[in-house]
Design a protein around this motif. Structure first.
Motif, PDB file in Angstrom:
ATOM      1  N   ASP A   1     -40.128  35.272 -11.525  1.00  0.00           N
ATOM      2  CA  ASP A   1     -39.348  35.359 -10.287  1.00  0.00           C
ATOM      3  C   ASP A   1     -38.618  36.690 -10.293  1.00  0.00           C
ATOM      4  OD1 ASP A   1     -40.131  32.839  -9.502  1.00  0.00           O
ATOM      5  OD2 ASP A   1     -38.419  31.848 -10.481  1.00  0.00           O
ATOM      6  N   SER A   2     -38.375  37.217  -9.098  1.00  0.00           N
ATOM      7  CA  SER A   2     -37.728  38.526  -8.988  1.00  0.00           C
ATOM      8  C   SER A   2     -36.279  38.480  -9.488  1.00  0.00           C
ATOM      9  CB  SER A   2     -37.749  38.979  -7.529  1.00  0.00           C
ATOM     10  OG  SER A   2     -36.934  40.120  -7.397  1.00  0.00           O
ATOM     11  N   VAL A   3     -35.877  39.542 -10.172  1.00  0.00           N
ATOM     12  CA  VAL A   3     -34.481  39.679 -10.613  1.00  0.00           C
ATOM     13  C   VAL A   3     -33.856  40.906  -9.944  1.00  0.00           C
ATOM     14  CG1 VAL A   3     -34.846  38.528 -12.823  1.00  0.00           C
ATOM     15  CG2 VAL A   3     -35.132  41.009 -12.676  1.00  0.00           C
ATOM     16  N   LYS A   4     -34.497  41.348  -8.884  1.00  0.00           N
ATOM     17  CA  LYS A   4     -34.039  42.539  -8.164  1.00  0.00           C
ATOM     18  C   LYS A   4     -32.571  42.392  -7.751  1.00  0.00           C
ATOM     19  CE  LYS A   4     -36.140  45.681  -5.007  1.00  0.00           C
ATOM     20  NZ  LYS A   4     -36.088  46.773  -4.779  1.00  0.00           N
ATOM     21  N   GLY A   5     -31.783  43.394  -8.084  1.00  0.00           N
ATOM     22  CA  GLY A   5     -30.371  43.386  -7.688  1.00  0.00           C
ATOM     23  C   GLY A   5     -29.489  42.473  -8.519  1.00  0.00           C
ATOM     24  N   LYS A   6     -30.067  41.812  -9.530  1.00  0.00           N
ATOM     25  CA  LYS A   6     -29.277  40.906 -10.374  1.00  0.00           C
ATOM     26  C   LYS A   6     -29.020  41.522 -11.749  1.00  0.00           C
ATOM     27  CE  LYS A   6     -31.007  36.953  -7.897  1.00  0.00           C
ATOM     28  NZ  LYS A   6     -31.867  35.792  -7.855  1.00  0.00           N
ATOM     29  N   ILE A   7     -28.073  40.933 -12.459  1.00  0.00           N
ATOM     30  CA  ILE A   7     -27.827  41.360 -13.847  1.00  0.00           C
ATOM     31  C   ILE A   7     -28.536  40.373 -14.763  1.00  0.00           C
ATOM     32  CG2 ILE A   7     -26.085  41.735 -15.635  1.00  0.00           C
ATOM     33  CD1 ILE A   7     -24.061  42.248 -13.312  1.00  0.00           C
ATOM     34  N   ILE A   8     -29.468  40.871 -15.551  1.00  0.00           N
ATOM     35  CA  ILE A   8     -30.184  39.957 -16.446  1.00  0.00           C
ATOM     36  C   ILE A   8     -29.468  39.863 -17.794  1.00  0.00           C
ATOM     37  CG2 ILE A   8     -32.439  40.287 -15.339  1.00  0.00           C
ATOM     38  CD1 ILE A   8     -33.208  42.120 -17.698  1.00  0.00           C
ATOM     39  N   VAL A   9     -29.498  38.651 -18.354  1.00  0.00           N
ATOM     40  CA  VAL A   9     -28.993  38.404 -19.706  1.00  0.00           C
ATOM     41  C   VAL A   9     -30.226  38.115 -20.550  1.00  0.00           C
ATOM     42  CG1 VAL A   9     -27.646  36.806 -21.136  1.00  0.00           C
ATOM     43  CG2 VAL A   9     -26.782  37.517 -18.883  1.00  0.00           C
ATOM     44  N   VAL A  10     -30.424  38.891 -21.620  1.00  0.00           N
ATOM     45  CA  VAL A  10     -31.653  38.736 -22.411  1.00  0.00           C
ATOM     46  C   VAL A  10     -31.353  38.672 -23.910  1.00  0.00           C
ATOM     47  CG1 VAL A  10     -33.200  39.858 -20.748  1.00  0.00           C
ATOM     48  CG2 VAL A  10     -32.018  41.250 -22.443  1.00  0.00           C
ATOM     49  N   PHE A  11     -32.249  38.030 -24.631  1.00  0.00           N
ATOM     50  CA  PHE A  11     -32.147  37.985 -26.085  1.00  0.00           C
ATOM     51  C   PHE A  11     -32.633  39.294 -26.688  1.00  0.00           C
ATOM     52  CE2 PHE A  11     -32.788  33.156 -25.789  1.00  0.00           C
ATOM     53  CZ  PHE A  11     -31.423  32.915 -25.864  1.00  0.00           C
ATOM     54  N   VAL A  12     -32.048  39.653 -27.822  1.00  0.00           N
ATOM     55  CA  VAL A  12     -32.517  40.823 -28.557  1.00  0.00           C
ATOM     56  C   VAL A  12     -33.784  40.436 -29.327  1.00  0.00           C
ATOM     57  CG1 VAL A  12     -31.164  40.409 -30.674  1.00  0.00           C
ATOM     58  CG2 VAL A  12     -31.704  42.757 -29.996  1.00  0.00           C
ATOM     59  N   ASN A  13     -34.559  41.442 -29.753  1.00  0.00           N
ATOM     60  CA  ASN A  13     -35.831  41.248 -30.460  1.00  0.00           C
ATOM     61  C   ASN A  13     -36.922  40.726 -29.516  1.00  0.00           C
ATOM     62  OD1 ASN A  13     -37.707  41.022 -32.681  1.00  0.00           O
ATOM     63  ND2 ASN A  13     -35.930  40.921 -34.006  1.00  0.00           N
ATOM     64  N   ASP A  14     -38.121  40.495 -30.068  1.00  0.00           N
ATOM     65  CA  ASP A  14     -39.195  39.984 -29.217  1.00  0.00           C
ATOM     66  C   ASP A  14     -39.393  38.495 -29.492  1.00  0.00           C
ATOM     67  OD1 ASP A  14     -40.619  39.985 -31.619  1.00  0.00           O
ATOM     68  OD2 ASP A  14     -41.626  41.870 -31.177  1.00  0.00           O
ATOM     69  N   PRO A  15     -40.135  37.795 -28.633  1.00  0.00           N
ATOM     70  CA  PRO A  15     -40.283  36.352 -28.822  1.00  0.00           C
ATOM     71  C   PRO A  15     -40.740  36.024 -30.246  1.00  0.00           C
ATOM     72  CG  PRO A  15     -41.211  37.012 -26.711  1.00  0.00           C
ATOM     73  CD  PRO A  15     -40.862  38.278 -27.441  1.00  0.00           C
ATOM     74  N   GLN A  16     -39.930  35.263 -30.954  1.00  0.00           N
ATOM     75  CA  GLN A  16     -40.199  34.936 -32.355  1.00  0.00           C
ATOM     76  C   GLN A  16     -41.151  33.746 -32.431  1.00  0.00           C
ATOM     77  OE1 GLN A  16     -38.382  36.808 -35.066  1.00  0.00           O
ATOM     78  NE2 GLN A  16     -38.426  38.067 -33.231  1.00  0.00           N
ATOM     79  N   LEU A  17     -42.422  34.005 -32.130  1.00  0.00           N
ATOM     80  CA  LEU A  17     -43.411  32.927 -32.133  1.00  0.00           C
ATOM     81  C   LEU A  17     -44.055  32.809 -33.508  1.00  0.00           C
ATOM     82  CD1 LEU A  17     -44.919  34.010 -28.736  1.00  0.00           C
ATOM     83  CD2 LEU A  17     -43.614  31.925 -29.101  1.00  0.00           C
ATOM     84  N   ASP A  18     -44.514  31.610 -33.833  1.00  0.00           N
ATOM     85  CA  ASP A  18     -45.149  31.402 -35.142  1.00  0.00           C
ATOM     86  C   ASP A  18     -46.520  32.059 -35.210  1.00  0.00           C
ATOM     87  OD1 ASP A  18     -43.076  30.080 -36.307  1.00  0.00           O
ATOM     88  OD2 ASP A  18     -43.702  28.102 -35.560  1.00  0.00           O
TER      89      ASP A  18
END
Ligand code: ZN
Length: 532
Positions: A152-169
């Motif tokens: 979904d678009s996040v245009k004009g919004k402030i995103i909150v994101v986790f550091v690092n990349d997805p820690q998948l097995d």
């Protein structure tokens, strides 16, 4: 095999042509021991000088830069290198941010430094942001892993994101445990801008960032630097920042979400941005100046003067910043006065040896701490053609904590330079090992990455004993307490300096150019650059 035999012969020639200062001893079986050319006391003297309070923490664009670059340049000249300064135009920005106001279910005002840090890469006097907060998982778009956190678009919004990349097995996803570029904070802000977001706030977690909150806080205090941007950063998001783990837990909670659930949710392939049912507002004022910073370049000309092996070590550190325990000078003794010192002594050793076939370039680069800016500038505006540059060896943080039988190759298995290092290390009775903590993404965190992006095979290693390295990272890294200590044991740095000297010598005199190994992400750009 031919190359190996040839370079071994050259080594013998060199070691024989040196004045013998010790009587020959009976040799044990195995490869001949590697002669030592690096001087511990020289290195210590350089580190002490470069990390003295007089150098003011070596921030770009001030007295510290003047003194440090002059010291390195004068030294290069004194040992007979052809020396020049490459001007690196930068914009220096001192930002002052208002507290970050959160409105919504649970209004609160976040305190700068303790709870968040924020800045803008837009080169404007003032930036105001007032926008909805939305959680965007890891903030990653990775077509090769069929991954997109922005369904979904996040245009004009402030995103909150986790550091690092997805820690998948799955080891096939995002390099398994190893961090890919998608995990770096620089990537998060670049992607936020591509998505048209008003801002990005990265959630700090010590384990996944690779460093504690104090490092985030210290790194964004004081003047920040960026490239001179013709569009003044208009295409970038107005707001960049970090928030603490505690703040994130709270933000999620006030939207009826649990932090632990969000960590799981963000690992799902069908993840979509989730509204945090709140807004954030902030105003950031910038005081800007343009700075002509410098890369210091010394060249030892070879018999084929227009082919090169390049050493880099960043001379800059964080300068004067927020005081910790009453000290505001971030001296950067280990990071990276020590690496520059090692490079300077390797240069000295080269001037004592027979002239190598190719030229050796010794480059102290600026603004590494600001996002690898000096090396990026060089790699985009090379003084010596990159298609004629055989290899790059980067030194960032010498091991000042004693000898180590193991050398850790950062980016293990990337290049054939590592094979040369392995042969050399064996002559020291040492082995080359993979990274202990590939999830910290060290390959993307120093200047070899700027060269790698342009295709030049780079060697970057660590050899601090693990215990000492952990202690340094926790207690001194990017803090005013990263100071010179006369009691340091330089044997590890001497071993590494000897090894780098020898690797560079073999590459400079060898028949075969170092290469990226098959499957590495930088191989294609090298082949393009060499016209293959
Ligand atoms: Zn460094």
């Amino acid at each position: 095999m031919r190359t190996l035999i040839l370079s071994t012969c050259l080594l013998v020639v060199f070691s024989c042509s040196k004045p013998a200062d010790k009587p020959a001893e009976a040799k044990p079986a195995g490869p001949p021991p590697l002669p030592s050319v690096i001087d511990a006391n020289n290195m210590k003297a350089h580190i002490q000088k470069l990390s003295s309070d007089e150098m003011e923490g070596r921030a770009p664009g001030g007295k510290g830069e003047e003194l440090a670059t002059a010291y390195i340049g004068d030294y290069f000249k004194s040992i007979g290198l052809k020396t020049q300064m490459q001007a690196v135009p930068l914009v220096g920005v001192v930002s002052t941010a208002t507290p970050l106001k959160i409105t919504g279910e649970k209004p609160r005002t976040l305190k700068y430094g303790d709870e968040f840090v924020a800045w803008t890469k837009q080169q404007k006097d003032s930036v105001s942001v007032d926008a909805d907060l939305v959680f965007a998982g890891y903030g990653v778009v990775a077509p090769e892993y069929n991954w997109n956190d922005f369904k979904d678009s996040v245009k004009g919004k402030i995103i909150v994101v986790f550091v690092n990349d997805p820690q998948l097995d799955d080891p096939k996803m995002f390099g398994g445990k190893a961090m890919t570029y998608y995990g770096r904070w620089t990537y998060k802000f670049e992607e936020a801008a591509r998505q048209g977001a008003a801002g990005a706030l990265i959630v700090h977690e010590t384990e996944f960032a690779g460093y504690p909150w104090e490092v985030v806080r210290g790194s964004w205090s004081g003047e920040q630097f960026d490239m001179v941007r013709p569009d003044k950063g208009a295409t970038l998001s107005p707001l960049n920042g970090w928030i603490t783990h505690e703040v994130a837990v709270d933000l999620f909670k006030s939207a009826g979400l649990e932090f632990a659930d969000m960590k799981k949710k963000a690992l799902e392939k069908d993840f979509k941005p989730i509204s945090l049912k709140s807004r954030a507002s902030i105003q950031i004022k910038n005081k800007m100046r343009t700075v002509n910073s410098k890369n210091v370049i010394g060249v030892l000309e070879g018999q084929i003067p227009d082919e090169y092996v390049v050493f880099t070590a960043h001379w800059d550190h964080l300068g004067i910043g927020e005081p910790q325990n009453g000290d505001k000078i971030y001296n950067g003794a280990v990071d990276n006065a020590s690496g520059v010192a090692m490079m300077m002594d390797i240069a000295r050793a080269f001037t004592k040896a027979p002239k190598p076939k190719r030229s050796i370039v010794f480059m102290a680069v600026t603004a590494e701490e600001q996002g690898l800016l000096g090396s990026q500038y060089y790699a985009e505006n090379p003084v010596f053609p990159l298609s004629k540059t055989l290899a790059e060896i980067n030194i960032d943080e010498a091991n000042v904590f004693g000898p180590n039988k193991q050398i850790t190759a950062i980016g293990y298995g990337y290049t054939t330079l590592e094979d040369t290092l392995r042969e050399v290390a064996a002559q020291q009775g040492r082995t080359v090992i993979p990274e202990e903590e590939p999830e910290k993404g060290f390959y993307y965190r120093s200047d070899q990455f700027s060269f790698a992006k342009q295709g030049v095979p780079g060697l970057y290693t660590k050899s601090m004993p693990l215990e000492a390295s952990r202690k340094y990272e926790a207690e001194r890294y990017h803090k005013p307490s990263d100071q010179f200590d006369p009691s340091w044991n330089m044997q590890g740095a001497v071993q590494d300096g000897d090894a780098f000297y020898e690797v560079a010598m073999r590459v400079a005199n060898g028949d075969k150019w170092p290469e990226w190994k098959p499957g590495t992400e930088f191989k294609a750009s090298r082949e393009k650059s060499l016209g293959k």
